[in-house]
Scaffold this active site. Structure first.
Site, PDB file in Angstrom:
ATOM      1  N   CYS A 216      -6.002   2.338   5.667  1.00  0.00           N
ATOM      2  CA  CYS A 216      -6.706   1.121   6.057  1.00  0.00           C
ATOM      3  C   CYS A 216      -6.122   0.646   7.392  1.00  0.00           C
ATOM      4  O   CYS A 216      -5.097   1.158   7.847  1.00  0.00           O
ATOM      5  CB  CYS A 216      -6.552   0.055   4.976  1.00  0.00           C
ATOM      6  SG  CYS A 216      -4.906  -0.707   4.917  1.00  0.00           S
TER       7      CYS A 216
ATOM      8  N   HIS B 134       0.847  -1.181   0.000  1.00  0.00           N
ATOM      9  CA  HIS B 134       0.000   0.000   0.000  1.00  0.00           C
ATOM     10  C   HIS B 134       0.890   1.241   0.000  1.00  0.00           C
ATOM     11  O   HIS B 134       2.044   1.193   0.442  1.00  0.00           O
ATOM     12  CB  HIS B 134      -0.897   0.011   1.232  1.00  0.00           C
ATOM     13  CG  HIS B 134      -1.984  -1.014   1.193  1.00  0.00           C
ATOM     14  ND1 HIS B 134      -3.130  -0.897   1.949  1.00  0.00           N
ATOM     15  CD2 HIS B 134      -2.105  -2.182   0.511  1.00  0.00           C
ATOM     16  CE1 HIS B 134      -3.921  -1.932   1.725  1.00  0.00           C
ATOM     17  NE2 HIS B 134      -3.307  -2.731   0.855  1.00  0.00           N
TER      18      HIS B 134
ATOM     19  N   GLU C  69       1.000   3.921   1.834  1.00  0.00           N
ATOM     20  CA  GLU C  69       1.530   4.318   3.141  1.00  0.00           C
ATOM     21  C   GLU C  69       2.685   3.414   3.553  1.00  0.00           C
ATOM     22  O   GLU C  69       3.703   3.892   4.066  1.00  0.00           O
ATOM     23  CB  GLU C  69       0.427   4.256   4.203  1.00  0.00           C
ATOM     24  CG  GLU C  69      -0.732   5.203   3.955  1.00  0.00           C
ATOM     25  CD  GLU C  69      -1.853   4.623   3.092  1.00  0.00           C
ATOM     26  OE1 GLU C  69      -2.965   5.164   3.142  1.00  0.00           O
ATOM     27  OE2 GLU C  69      -1.622   3.627   2.370  1.00  0.00           O
TER      28      GLU C  69
ATOM     29  N   CYS D  48      -2.348  -0.133   7.183  1.00  0.00           N
ATOM     30  CA  CYS D  48      -1.502   1.056   7.046  1.00  0.00           C
ATOM     31  C   CYS D  48      -1.467   1.856   8.335  1.00  0.00           C
ATOM     32  O   CYS D  48      -0.420   2.390   8.714  1.00  0.00           O
ATOM     33  CB  CYS D  48      -1.988   1.909   5.887  1.00  0.00           C
ATOM     34  SG  CYS D  48      -1.754   1.083   4.302  1.00  0.00           S
TER      35      CYS D  48
END
Length: 170
Positions: A94, A64, A66, A97
């Site tokens: 999310c 992801h 992040e 993250c």
């Protein structure tokens, strides 16, 4: 991704400017076979690290934006402790993250779009939020159970850790 330079000004960019850059990264990443997410970590001393979503491009469900920005910052700074850093991300993090941000000891997170905007675009993380926030009925998507091993066997890694005088605490 690596450390970048923001445009030279008399002052640090604002949160809105960093967020606009994260959104631009996300948009550019879509054109480069990635997901529509971008993130920036600004270290305590002002160094800037970028990350974009590469889940499908790298076949890595943990890639992801992040997480990739946090990885870039940690590698660039030579530490796993990002105390004093700020994360700017194109979308609400999310649970994975957010947990990664907590483990990295990031001080603050700013985001542009929220989880509902992401869901409207087909990225609905609601089941993951329910998994962590809800009760046992919300964990049916992936049951987790502890298997019984002997006391010595199940804690062997911790015993070894505690005996290792050269370990790096975290």
């Amino acid at each position: 991704m690596s450390s970048i330079s923001m445009p030279a000004t008399d002052s640090q960019p604002t949160a809105a400017e960093y967020l606009a850059r994260a959104v631009a990264l996300a948009t550019e990443n879509v054109r480069d076979a990635g997901g529509p997410f971008g993130a920036i970590v600004v270290s305590a001393d002002g160094q800037v690290f970028e990350g974009v979503n590469r889940v499908t491009a790298n076949l890595d469900p943990s890639a992801h934006a992040e997480v990739t920005a946090i990885r870039a910052a940690c590698q660039g700074l030579g530490t796993f402790d990002l105390t004093g850093a700020t994360l700017y991300t194109s979308c609400e993090p999310c649970p994975m993250c957010l947990a990664t941000s907590l483990w990295a000891r990031i001080d603050r997170v700013y985001f542009a779009a929220d989880r509902h905007d992401a869901a409207d675009a087909g990225f609905d993380d609601a089941v993951f939020y329910r998994y962590f926030e809800g009760g046992p009925e919300d964990r049916a998507i992936m049951p987790v159970a502890q298997e019984q091993l002997s006391s010595d066997e199940r804690v062997a890694p911790f015993t070894e850790w505690n005996a290792n005088t050269s370990r790096t605490e975290y």
